[in-house]
Design a protein around this motif. Structure first.
Motif, mmCIF file in Angstrom:
data_model
loop_
_atom_site.group_PDB
_atom_site.id
_atom_site.type_symbol
_atom_site.label_atom_id
_atom_site.label_comp_id
_atom_site.label_asym_id
_atom_site.label_seq_id
_atom_site.Cartn_x
_atom_site.Cartn_y
_atom_site.Cartn_z
ATOM 1 N N CYS A 1 0.578 7.785 -6.492
ATOM 2 C CA CYS A 1 0.128 8.617 -6.759
ATOM 3 C C CYS A 1 0.671 9.905 -6.026
ATOM 4 N N LEU B 1 -4.188 2.533 -9.865
ATOM 5 C CA LEU B 1 -3.574 2.449 -8.494
ATOM 6 C C LEU B 1 -4.480 1.715 -8.229
ATOM 7 N N LEU C 1 2.099 2.086 -3.906
ATOM 8 C CA LEU C 1 0.439 3.035 -4.065
ATOM 9 C C LEU C 1 0.858 4.255 -4.361
ATOM 10 N N TYR D 1 -5.926 6.816 -8.809
ATOM 11 C CA TYR D 1 -5.582 5.507 -7.327
ATOM 12 C C TYR D 1 -6.847 5.572 -7.048
ATOM 13 N N SER E 1 0.905 -1.408 0.150
ATOM 14 C CA SER E 1 -0.118 0.266 -0.384
ATOM 15 C C SER E 1 0.871 1.348 0.045
ATOM 16 N N ASP F 1 -6.374 -0.708 -5.018
ATOM 17 C CA ASP F 1 -5.636 -1.297 -3.597
ATOM 18 C C ASP F 1 -6.169 -2.678 -3.147
#
Length: 225
Positions: A50, A156, A46, A82, A43, A158
């Motif tokens: 971003c 992206l 990511l 994201y 995490s 998550d």
């Protein structure tokens, strides 16, 4: 052709370094998966890509542009979308209002929200319902749709299957594959559900202790753990 390239990036929280010399590329149109146990830095990676947390070292190239020092909103407008773990929708706003906020906040016209909504049949009957009263699966689909209102080139994503029932998980997978086919979407997916990962990813990297392992053999091993 490489759309995103991370070159030796390092990042963390305060004095705690989480990412160490992370290097990888995402090809245009590719669905790339990142697997790893909790606490390995997935995490955080990511968030660094971003712009939510700053780099302490390294560079990020996106569409042949250095974006490693750009703010979150600038990276979003450049085409990096994201969807965070936990969705983070606006619970007091309706489905439509959530999507309009995303479109206008990204500098896109309001009509983009209607175009995206047409791709999400599950959201159409509940478009005037507040985000906070939706089921967990519906909120995840809304979070995905809201992100797409910014018309990202790279998404992206998550842990999209966390707390989501299998039917919604399959719907998310089908939607992403359809968006790839229709719009050439590129995806970087962080996920622990191996079945979901296998349904989407062209290639899988393994993350351990803030480092990314590349290569076919290591990817196969990641899918097996």
């Amino acid at each position: 052709m490489s759309l995103l390239a991370a070159s030796g990036i390092e990042a963390g929280y305060g004095q705690m370094r989480v990412l160490t010399d992370v290097r990888f590329e995402v090809e245009e149109g590719e669905f790339l998966g990142i697997l790893g146990h909790n606490g390995m830095g997935k995490s955080t990676l990511l968030k660094a890509l971003c712009g939510e947390i700053p780099l302490t070292r390294g560079a990020i190239a996106f569409a042949d542009r250095d974006v490693g020092k750009l703010a979150v909103h600038a990276r979003a407008r450049a085409g990096i979308g994201y969807v965070p773990q936990g969705r983070q929708i606006f619970p007091a706003l309706t489905v439509r209002e959530n999507m309009l906020m995303a479109a206008l906040g990204s500098g896109r016209p309001a009509t983009v929200a209607d175009r995206v909504l047409a791709k999400f049949p599950r959201l159409q009957p509940i478009v005037d319902r507040a985000g906070g009263v939706l089921s967990g699966g519906e909120q995840q689909i809304l979070a995905l749709a809201r992100c797409l209102c910014g018309e990202p080139k790279l998404l992206l994503l998550d842990e999209p299957t966390e707390g989501v029932q299998p039917s919604i998980r399959d719907e998310i997978s089908d939607t992403l594959l359809r968006l790839r086919r229709d719009f050439g979407l590129t995806l970087l997916l962080v996920e622990q559900n191996i079945q979901f990962m296998q349904s989407l990813a062209d290639r899988v990297l393994h993350m351990e202790k803030g480092r990314v392992s590349a290569g076919h053999d290591e990817a196969a091993g990641a899918l097996a753990f």
